[in-house]
Design a protein around this motif. Structure first.
Motif, short mmCIF file in Angstrom:
data_model
loop_
_atom_site.label_atom_id
_atom_site.label_comp_id
_atom_site.label_asym_id
_atom_site.label_seq_id
_atom_site.Cartn_x
_atom_site.Cartn_y
_atom_site.Cartn_z
N PRO A 18 -14.37 -51.32 11.93
CA PRO A 18 -13.00 -50.79 11.82
C PRO A 18 -12.92 -49.28 11.96
O PRO A 18 -13.73 -48.54 11.40
CB PRO A 18 -12.56 -51.25 10.43
N VAL A 19 -11.92 -48.83 12.70
CA VAL A 19 -11.65 -47.41 12.92
C VAL A 19 -10.16 -47.17 12.71
O VAL A 19 -9.33 -47.98 13.12
CB VAL A 19 -12.06 -46.98 14.33
N VAL A 20 -9.81 -46.05 12.09
CA VAL A 20 -8.41 -45.68 11.88
C VAL A 20 -8.16 -44.29 12.45
O VAL A 20 -8.85 -43.33 12.09
CB VAL A 20 -8.04 -45.68 10.38
N ALA A 21 -7.20 -44.18 13.35
CA ALA A 21 -6.82 -42.88 13.90
C ALA A 21 -5.92 -42.15 12.91
O ALA A 21 -5.07 -42.75 12.25
CB ALA A 21 -6.09 -43.07 15.22
N LEU A 22 -6.13 -40.83 12.83
CA LEU A 22 -5.32 -39.97 11.96
C LEU A 22 -4.80 -38.79 12.78
O LEU A 22 -5.55 -38.21 13.56
CB LEU A 22 -6.15 -39.45 10.79
N GLU A 23 -3.54 -38.44 12.59
CA GLU A 23 -3.01 -37.28 13.31
C GLU A 23 -3.45 -35.99 12.63
O GLU A 23 -3.87 -35.99 11.46
CB GLU A 23 -1.49 -37.34 13.37
#
Length: 302
Positions: A18-23
């Motif tokens: 799992p990977v989560v993009a963050l601004e």
């Protein structure tokens, strides 16, 4: 345009972890120093605690990065002259060798290009008040209509025209679901006063919708998961209504227009709520990041 994906994020994507993009806009433009860097580290740490890999996104010296090293995170938080980049700004920034923090539209675009499916943020942009006069609409909406990504957010900023934004998302074919609620949240507020057609109650249910999107095919549109800030952490609704009305009047009296409207209104709210709006904002972001990581974990399961 050369997109640099960090080694950690590359390895996670290759192994279907799992990977989560963050601004990065909240780091460069949303918080005072040194709190900005502290919050950036806190959000990445929260993603890891939920079992996912954080991929904070920014453009540095003309190169877009998906996943930042510590020194790069420090640059975004502390360096003077870091620009604010939407999707439309990416090509000019790359060509000019500029550095900038990515907004929702730019982050979603670069994340999707890297193969990251889940993106957690604070709130979406949307249709601005008095749209019939100004024709002012956030680029977030059009970008989400053509980008297959799941965005976990606390709805749209309450300074916007919420019903018009929901109507616009429907017109563009962007699916919207409340997380654990049938009400659409209002960023600082748990309930914007408007409903949603679909409610999802677990990360597994969100992942099931994502799989159904892929099975059905069709337009590469996003899934918006609207996760309300907890009621005990929201901005007091009466205070919000009073200060927002004052902010809108001040904006009109001072002739603030165009791109200057949103930062003016948000800044007014922070000052005239003694920072309570910023605390509600951070509470929403923290909750969205943790939920985004849980969704990413469910999505990554076979």
């Amino acid at each position: 345009m050369t997109l640099v994906v960090s080694e950690e994020v590359q390895e996670a994507l290759a192994a279907r972890r799992p990977v989560v993009a963050l601004e990065s806009t909240i780091i460069a433009h949303g918080l005072p120093r040194p709190r900005s860097l502290q919050v950036a580290r806190e959000l990445e740490r929260a993603v890891r605690q939920e079992g996912a890999v954080p991929a904070t996104i920014a453009v540095l010296d003309g190169t877009p990065y998906v996943g930042l090293a510590e020194e790069q995170l420090e640059r975004v938080a502390d360096e003077e002259g870091i620009r604010k980049l939407g999707h439309r700004d990416l090509a000019p920034a790359v060509a000019a060798g500029a550095s900038g923090a990515t907004t929702v539209s730019a982050t979603a675009s670069l994340a999707a290009r890297a193969g990251v499916r889940v993106f957690a943020t604070g709130g979406l942009g949307g249709v601005h008040r008095q749209w019939t006069v100004t024709q002012d609409e956030s680029a977030d909406l059009g970008l989400l209509a053509r980008t297959r990504i799941t965005v976990v957010c606390a709805g749209v900023k309450s300074i916007l025209d919420v019903p018009a934004t929901l109507q616009r998302l429907e017109t563009l074919g962007v699916a919207v679901a409340g997380y654990g609620t049938d009400r659409f949240p209002g960023f600082y507020l748990s309930d914007s006063g408007h409903g949603v057609d679909w409610t999802l109650r677990t990360p597994e249910q969100v992942a099931d919708v994502m799989r159904a999107q892929d099975t059905l095919g069709g337009p590469e549109s996003a899934l918006v998961v609207a996760n309300p800030v907890p009621e005990e952490e929201q901005l007091d609704p009466a205070l919000h209504a009073r200060v927002l009305d004052e902010a809108l009047h001040a904006c009109e009296e001072q002739g603030v227009t165009g791109q200057a409207v949103t930062p003016f209104l948000l800044g007014f709210l922070v000052r005239h709520t003694d920072g309570a709006s910023l605390n509600a904002n951070l509470a929403a972001v923290r909750g969205n990041v943790r939920l985004g990581a849980r969704i990413a974990v469910s999505w990554a399961r076979p």
